[in-house]
Design a protein around this motif. Structure first.
Motif, PDB file in Angstrom:
ATOM      1  N   MET A 150      -2.187  -1.249  -3.649  1.00 32.49           N
ATOM      2  CA  MET A 150      -3.210  -0.234  -3.425  1.00 32.49           C
ATOM      3  C   MET A 150      -2.519   1.122  -3.344  1.00 32.49           C
ATOM      4  O   MET A 150      -1.545   1.282  -2.600  1.00 32.49           O
ATOM      5  CB  MET A 150      -3.964  -0.497  -2.122  1.00 32.49           C
ATOM      6  N   VAL A 151      -3.015   2.086  -4.099  1.00 35.01           N
ATOM      7  CA  VAL A 151      -2.478   3.451  -4.077  1.00 35.01           C
ATOM      8  C   VAL A 151      -3.557   4.363  -3.515  1.00 35.01           C
ATOM      9  O   VAL A 151      -4.605   4.555  -4.140  1.00 35.01           O
ATOM     10  CB  VAL A 151      -2.050   3.921  -5.480  1.00 35.01           C
TER      11      VAL A 151
ATOM     12  N   ILE B 270       0.842  -1.198   0.000  1.00 35.37           N
ATOM     13  CA  ILE B 270       0.000   0.000   0.000  1.00 35.37           C
ATOM     14  C   ILE B 270       0.876   1.247   0.000  1.00 35.37           C
ATOM     15  O   ILE B 270       1.782   1.382   0.828  1.00 35.37           O
ATOM     16  CB  ILE B 270      -0.920   0.009   1.242  1.00 35.37           C
ATOM     17  N   PHE B 271       0.610   2.145  -0.951  1.00 31.87           N
ATOM     18  CA  PHE B 271       1.296   3.432  -1.005  1.00 31.87           C
ATOM     19  C   PHE B 271       0.336   4.517  -0.544  1.00 31.87           C
ATOM     20  O   PHE B 271      -0.809   4.571  -0.992  1.00 31.87           O
ATOM     21  CB  PHE B 271       1.758   3.747  -2.433  1.00 31.87           C
ATOM     22  N   GLU B 272       0.820   5.410   0.326  1.00 26.51           N
ATOM     23  CA  GLU B 272       0.002   6.509   0.836  1.00 26.51           C
ATOM     24  C   GLU B 272       0.759   7.829   0.713  1.00 26.51           C
ATOM     25  O   GLU B 272       1.988   7.856   0.742  1.00 26.51           O
ATOM     26  CB  GLU B 272      -0.337   6.295   2.314  1.00 26.51           C
TER      27      GLU B 272
ATOM     28  N   THR C 158      -2.678  -7.039  -9.605  1.00 26.20           N
ATOM     29  CA  THR C 158      -3.702  -5.996  -9.643  1.00 26.20           C
ATOM     30  C   THR C 158      -3.188  -4.728  -8.967  1.00 26.20           C
ATOM     31  O   THR C 158      -2.584  -4.792  -7.896  1.00 26.20           O
ATOM     32  CB  THR C 158      -4.983  -6.453  -8.926  1.00 26.20           C
ATOM     33  N   ILE C 159      -3.430  -3.591  -9.599  1.00 31.65           N
ATOM     34  CA  ILE C 159      -3.148  -2.283  -9.010  1.00 31.65           C
ATOM     35  C   ILE C 159      -4.464  -1.524  -8.916  1.00 31.65           C
ATOM     36  O   ILE C 159      -5.181  -1.396  -9.910  1.00 31.65           O
ATOM     37  CB  ILE C 159      -2.144  -1.470  -9.841  1.00 31.65           C
ATOM     38  N   VAL C 160      -4.786  -1.030  -7.726  1.00 35.71           N
ATOM     39  CA  VAL C 160      -5.983  -0.211  -7.519  1.00 35.71           C
ATOM     40  C   VAL C 160      -5.535   1.182  -7.099  1.00 35.71           C
ATOM     41  O   VAL C 160      -4.827   1.334  -6.102  1.00 35.71           O
ATOM     42  CB  VAL C 160      -6.902  -0.815  -6.435  1.00 35.71           C
ATOM     43  N   VAL C 161      -5.931   2.194  -7.868  1.00 38.72           N
ATOM     44  CA  VAL C 161      -5.545   3.582  -7.604  1.00 38.72           C
ATOM     45  C   VAL C 161      -6.778   4.350  -7.139  1.00 38.72           C
ATOM     46  O   VAL C 161      -7.719   4.553  -7.916  1.00 38.72           O
ATOM     47  CB  VAL C 161      -4.943   4.251  -8.852  1.00 38.72           C
TER      48      VAL C 161
END
Length: 288
Positions: free
Chosen positions: A100-101, A79-81, A117-120
């Motif tokens: 997750m972004v 997870i990137f925040e 999977t990438i979720v932005v």
């Protein structure tokens, strides 16, 4: 048939995902390159080891822990925040897992992605998902120009996988596309699918000018219509494509707004680009 955009996604990603969270310590205008920081390389490792991974801040190498605060809660996702507009290369070369972004993401997200999977949960800067060959990218905001396009000097763009944008996209989406599916709930800029080799682009909003210029094969579907189809495309017929209903069922299951009019409607078929191989098609919903 109908749906509420993001309903299915909300079910799929409801609840807090337990993973490794990288929180940007300070918002900067200098590009931060995080290619190589992937689920397959990070998950399962101790926070101290993760913090020692190398990233580039401008042209200088730095420890990941100097730039991001590392928090470990599980191995479900990376997870990137934070303010990530200048963080480049998230998910570049990714082969598996979930990213997750939480916020906007910088250039080159999903570049040459092969799986996972990438979720932005935000917007994308230009040149994301270039030359991806597999996996799924879900964008809950807007995406700027050249989404799924070739990298400079190359002719082939997206080679497989799926990109779903629950917003609008900029110019040259799917340029040089070879395989895969790009679906957009909003509008698309000019030159969508330019030099397209194969694959499918579905735009639920209005499509910009010069879509499909130079395309060889493939399908571009415009639900909201366009002001002009290139003169190098020839009108073929008005019909209801059976194969398109399979795409619509697939997209409806993933939260796209498929109405009865879209599902059962008639589409104007234009064949081209006759200046190229000429085996592509642009389908436009009648009365759009």
């Amino acid at each position: 048939m109908h749906s509420c955009a993001l309903c299915t996604l909300g079910k799929a990603y409801s609840g807090k995902v337990k993973g490794v969270t990288l929180s940007l310590k300070k918002s900067v205008a200098i590009p931060i390159e995080v290619d190589g920081i992937l689920p397959e390389s990070v998950l399962g490792k101790e926070p101290v080891e993760i913090a020692s991974f190398k990233v580039f801040v401008g042209n200088e190498s730095a420890d990941l822990g100097d730039v991001f605060e590392v928090k470990y809660e599980g191995d479900e996702a990376l997870i990137f925040e934070g303010e990530l507009k200048h963080v480049k290369g998230i998910g570049e070369g990714m082969t598996s897992g979930l990213i997750m972004v939480e916020g906007d993401a910088g250039m080159h997200l999903g570049q040459r992605m092969k799986g996972g999977t990438i979720v932005v949960n935000g917007n994308l800067e230009p040149r994301c998902c270039c030359e991806m060959s597999g996996g799924t990218v879900i964008v809950k905001g807007n995406a700027k120009a050249m989404l799924g396009s070739p990298l400079p000097g190359n002719s082939k763009g997206m080679r497989g996988g799926m990109i779903m944008v629950f917003g609008s996209v900029g110019n040259r989406v799917g340029e040089g596309m070879r395989r895969g599916l790009i679906a957009v709930t909003g509008d698309a800029g000019d030159f969508a699918g330019a030099n397209m080799i194969a694959g499918t682009i579905v735009v639920f909003g209005k499509m910009g000018l010069n879509a499909g210029g130079g395309m060889k094969r493939g399908s571009i579907v415009s639900i909201g219509g366009t002001d002009r189809v290139l003169s190098t495309f020839g009108y073929s017929c008005l019909y209801s494509p059976t194969y398109l209903k399979l795409y619509f069922k697939y997209l409806w299951d993933r939260g796209f707004p498929i109405t009865d009019e879209i599902f059962n409607g008639l589409y104007r078929r234009h064949v081209g680009d006759m200046s190229s191989l000429g085996k592509g098609e642009i389908l436009i919903l009648e009365n759009s």
